[in-house]
Design a protein around this motif. Structure first.
Motif, PDB file in Angstrom:
ATOM      1  N   PRO A   1     119.422  19.480  -1.180  1.00 38.37           N
ATOM      2  CA  PRO A   1     119.682  20.395  -0.065  1.00 38.37           C
ATOM      3  C   PRO A   1     118.972  20.011   1.228  1.00 38.37           C
ATOM      4  O   PRO A   1     119.385  20.443   2.307  1.00 38.37           O
ATOM      5  CB  PRO A   1     119.182  21.747  -0.586  1.00 38.37           C
ATOM      6  CG  PRO A   1     118.179  21.405  -1.633  1.00 38.37           C
ATOM      7  CD  PRO A   1     118.715  20.158  -2.285  1.00 38.37           C
ATOM      8  N   LEU A   2     117.913  19.195   1.139  1.00 37.29           N
ATOM      9  CA  LEU A   2     117.262  18.755   2.368  1.00 37.29           C
ATOM     10  C   LEU A   2     118.222  17.976   3.264  1.00 37.29           C
ATOM     11  O   LEU A   2     118.072  17.959   4.492  1.00 37.29           O
ATOM     12  CB  LEU A   2     116.035  17.905   2.045  1.00 37.29           C
ATOM     13  CG  LEU A   2     114.884  18.612   1.333  1.00 37.29           C
ATOM     14  CD1 LEU A   2     113.736  17.637   1.100  1.00 37.29           C
ATOM     15  CD2 LEU A   2     114.412  19.831   2.116  1.00 37.29           C
TER      16      LEU A   2
ATOM     17  N   GLY B   1     113.716  26.092  -2.137  1.00 35.13           N
ATOM     18  CA  GLY B   1     112.748  27.141  -1.830  1.00 35.13           C
ATOM     19  C   GLY B   1     112.099  26.949  -0.481  1.00 35.13           C
ATOM     20  O   GLY B   1     111.880  27.918   0.268  1.00 35.13           O
ATOM     21  N   TYR B   2     111.808  25.708  -0.141  1.00 35.23           N
ATOM     22  CA  TYR B   2     111.264  25.410   1.189  1.00 35.23           C
ATOM     23  C   TYR B   2     112.255  25.806   2.278  1.00 35.23           C
ATOM     24  O   TYR B   2     111.886  26.455   3.273  1.00 35.23           O
ATOM     25  CB  TYR B   2     110.938  23.920   1.297  1.00 35.23           C
ATOM     26  CG  TYR B   2     110.929  23.409   2.712  1.00 35.23           C
ATOM     27  CD1 TYR B   2     109.871  23.686   3.576  1.00 35.23           C
ATOM     28  CD2 TYR B   2     112.012  22.673   3.207  1.00 35.23           C
ATOM     29  CE1 TYR B   2     109.881  23.239   4.888  1.00 35.23           C
ATOM     30  CE2 TYR B   2     112.030  22.223   4.513  1.00 35.23           C
ATOM     31  CZ  TYR B   2     110.964  22.510   5.349  1.00 35.23           C
ATOM     32  OH  TYR B   2     110.990  22.079   6.656  1.00 35.23           O
TER      33      TYR B   2
ATOM     34  N   VAL C   1     111.709  28.522   5.495  1.00 35.23           N
ATOM     35  CA  VAL C   1     111.644  28.186   6.922  1.00 35.23           C
ATOM     36  C   VAL C   1     112.886  28.588   7.693  1.00 35.23           C
ATOM     37  O   VAL C   1     112.849  28.628   8.928  1.00 35.23           O
ATOM     38  CB  VAL C   1     111.353  26.683   7.127  1.00 35.23           C
ATOM     39  CG1 VAL C   1     110.014  26.317   6.492  1.00 35.23           C
ATOM     40  CG2 VAL C   1     112.462  25.806   6.574  1.00 35.23           C
ATOM     41  N   PHE C   2     113.991  28.888   6.994  1.00 35.75           N
ATOM     42  CA  PHE C   2     115.213  29.344   7.663  1.00 35.75           C
ATOM     43  C   PHE C   2     115.562  30.747   7.170  1.00 35.75           C
ATOM     44  O   PHE C   2     115.866  30.938   5.991  1.00 35.75           O
ATOM     45  CB  PHE C   2     116.381  28.388   7.395  1.00 35.75           C
ATOM     46  CG  PHE C   2     116.224  27.033   8.022  1.00 35.75           C
ATOM     47  CD1 PHE C   2     116.321  26.867   9.391  1.00 35.75           C
ATOM     48  CD2 PHE C   2     115.961  25.917   7.231  1.00 35.75           C
ATOM     49  CE1 PHE C   2     116.173  25.611   9.973  1.00 35.75           C
ATOM     50  CE2 PHE C   2     115.811  24.665   7.795  1.00 35.75           C
ATOM     51  CZ  PHE C   2     115.915  24.514   9.183  1.00 35.75           C
ATOM     52  N   ASP C   3     115.533  31.693   8.082  1.00 32.90           N
ATOM     53  CA  ASP C   3     115.758  33.095   7.724  1.00 32.90           C
ATOM     54  C   ASP C   3     117.125  33.343   7.114  1.00 32.90           C
ATOM     55  O   ASP C   3     117.302  34.273   6.315  1.00 32.90           O
ATOM     56  CB  ASP C   3     115.592  33.958   8.987  1.00 32.90           C
ATOM     57  CG  ASP C   3     115.816  35.426   8.723  1.00 32.90           C
ATOM     58  OD1 ASP C   3     115.124  35.974   7.851  1.00 32.90           O
ATOM     59  OD2 ASP C   3     116.680  36.023   9.389  1.00 32.90           O
ATOM     60  N   HIS C   4     118.115  32.515   7.461  1.00 33.22           N
ATOM     61  CA  HIS C   4     119.485  32.765   7.010  1.00 33.22           C
ATOM     62  C   HIS C   4     119.836  32.021   5.727  1.00 33.22           C
ATOM     63  O   HIS C   4     121.000  32.024   5.317  1.00 33.22           O
ATOM     64  CB  HIS C   4     120.490  32.406   8.113  1.00 33.22           C
ATOM     65  CG  HIS C   4     120.472  30.968   8.531  1.00 33.22           C
ATOM     66  ND1 HIS C   4     119.373  30.357   9.072  1.00 33.22           N
ATOM     67  CD2 HIS C   4     121.446  30.011   8.497  1.00 33.22           C
ATOM     68  CE1 HIS C   4     119.657  29.099   9.354  1.00 33.22           C
ATOM     69  NE2 HIS C   4     120.903  28.860   9.000  1.00 33.22           N
TER      70      HIS C   4
ATOM     71  N   LEU D   1     107.815  28.923  -2.966  1.00 34.65           N
ATOM     72  CA  LEU D   1     107.955  29.002  -1.512  1.00 34.65           C
ATOM     73  C   LEU D   1     109.015  29.991  -1.055  1.00 34.65           C
ATOM     74  O   LEU D   1     108.888  30.579   0.020  1.00 34.65           O
ATOM     75  CB  LEU D   1     108.282  27.619  -0.928  1.00 34.65           C
ATOM     76  CG  LEU D   1     107.197  26.556  -1.014  1.00 34.65           C
ATOM     77  CD1 LEU D   1     107.681  25.250  -0.379  1.00 34.65           C
ATOM     78  CD2 LEU D   1     105.910  27.015  -0.323  1.00 34.65           C
ATOM     79  N   ALA D   2     110.077  30.159  -1.830  1.00 34.89           N
ATOM     80  CA  ALA D   2     111.176  31.028  -1.386  1.00 34.89           C
ATOM     81  C   ALA D   2     110.698  32.472  -1.290  1.00 34.89           C
ATOM     82  O   ALA D   2     110.108  33.003  -2.237  1.00 34.89           O
ATOM     83  CB  ALA D   2     112.345  30.944  -2.362  1.00 34.89           C
TER      84      ALA D   2
END
Length: 374
Positions: A241-242, A271-272, A276-279, A305-306
């Motif tokens: 997903p990165l 999870g990262y 870092v992205f609200d959406h 992290l999520a």
């Protein structure tokens, strides 16, 4: 009593189930991401998902837990597919199913048919590539973009989200820019020429893939992406997903939720991104029932992290009602164990645990998909 015993679920990514009786080979072909039992790896009952079926589904068919596979299949055949489907699906705590109808819909139950077995509600997730491939059979390159947008709008009138299988077709390293009209016309022309020469309509072009994603996002609907673990058609190295980070950034400008499905073995990366992205929303649906005893660890790694408000429940059950039972059971046990351990360790209160549980099980999906109360 488990923390989740009375918590209803929303399954935010799943599929219909078969309406026909299956022989052993047909049944095993749907157990996991392998094509079926093979010369070398043998019976797919000898996997964690196969063991889960023998453990948790056998009693629902009147057999002892861990009954042999032959006994299980014999009982299944004797009861008949309708009764098996009814028994297994009605045992679920799920009351809303968000169903991807884009793969083999003719052989599977519809959203309403499946949900009725549980006394719940079925909602549709529209697969972008399926719509595009339908349009490609009756349009021209010049009309493709407008015809696709019109058909997608029609298909989504009663849907709650869209899905891309870019991971299977072109990988996730996508240019985030919207393609121009000219680029879409050129790419559509290549697709239509292939169809005219006898090939099946199959969207596997990065330009068209980006166009489909942006078209779905323009409707203001959550966009699901298959990520990570899948069958032999996927190149797993292209499914991290990165790789989607630039596209996630770009879609954030439209304020539409991005739903990262499955994610294993990249669930920590997911999870990262959710942090870092609200959406961004994440799950580990397909992974949990396949990793068996490792499921609590996989879920815990996602939650490193999520944010708790960004995690959803998904079974990704396809074809077999057994996969709904095993996927749901493993998820419930894993989440309950994780949250209860945190209470015992005084990492959070029991009230916090209850709030996290109801959010992950149903509340987060209700927010992300703008669902009515369940």
């Amino acid at each position: 009593m488990s923390l989740l015993d009375d918590v209803e679920l929303i399954d935010h990514h799943c599929h219909g189930i078969v309406r026909m009786d299956l022989d052993r080979a047909g049944f095993e072909s749907m157990l996991c991401e392998a094509d079926g039992p093979g010369r070398w790896h043998g019976s797919l009952f000898d996997t964690h998902v196969g063991l889960g079926i023998r453990r948790w589904c056998a009693p629902l068919l009147g057999l002892p837990s861990l009954a042999p596979a032959d006994d299980y299949l014999a009982a299944r055949h004797q009861l008949g597919v309708d009764e098996v489907n009814r028994r297994l699906i009605s045992s679920l705590p799920t009351r809303k199913f968000l169903i991807d109808t884009g793969f083999q819909p003719e052989s599977l139950t519809s959203p309403s048919e499946l949900a009725a077995l549980a006394g719940g509600v079925g909602e549709e997730i529209v697969r972008l590539e399926q719509v595009a491939e339908h349009v490609a059979t009756s349009t021209s390159a010049a009309r493709f973009a407008d015809d696709f947008r019109a058909e997608l709008s029609r298909r989504c009138a009663n849907a709650v989200g869209v899905k891309s299988v870019a991971a299977y077709r072109v990988g996730l390293r996508l240019d985030p820019a919207r393609p121009t009209d000219g680029e879409v016309t050129d790419a559509a022309g290549r697709l239509l020429r292939a169809v005219e020469s006898g090939a099946a309509a199959r969207v596997a072009d990065p330009v068209l893939t980006r166009f489909l994603i942006w078209s779905g996002a323009d409707l203001g609907m959550p966009v699901q992406f298959h990520v990570g673990y899948g069958d032999a058609d996927v190149d797993l190295a292209d499914c991290d997903p990165l790789l989607l980070t630039p596209m996630i950034r770009a879609l954030g400008e439209l304020d539409v939720p991005v739903m990262l499905l499955h994610n294993y073995p990249f669930h920590r990366h997911a999870g990262y991104l959710a942090q870092v992205f609200d959406h961004v929303f994440v799950d580990v649906g397909l992974a949990l029932h396949n990793v068996g005893p490792g499921a609590p660890g996989v879920l815990a790694e996602l939650l490193e992290l999520a944010p708790f408000g960004s995690v959803l429940f998904s079974s990704d059950a396809f074809g077999l009602p057994e996969l709904y039972v095993v996927g749901t059971t493993v998820f419930q046990r894993s989440l309950a164990g994780y949250l209860e351990a945190g209470v015992a360790d005084e990492a959070w209160t029991s009230e916090d645990a209850r709030r996290f549980a109801t959010g992950i099980c149903r509340g987060n999906a209700r927010r992300a998909y703008r669902l009515e109360d369940s």
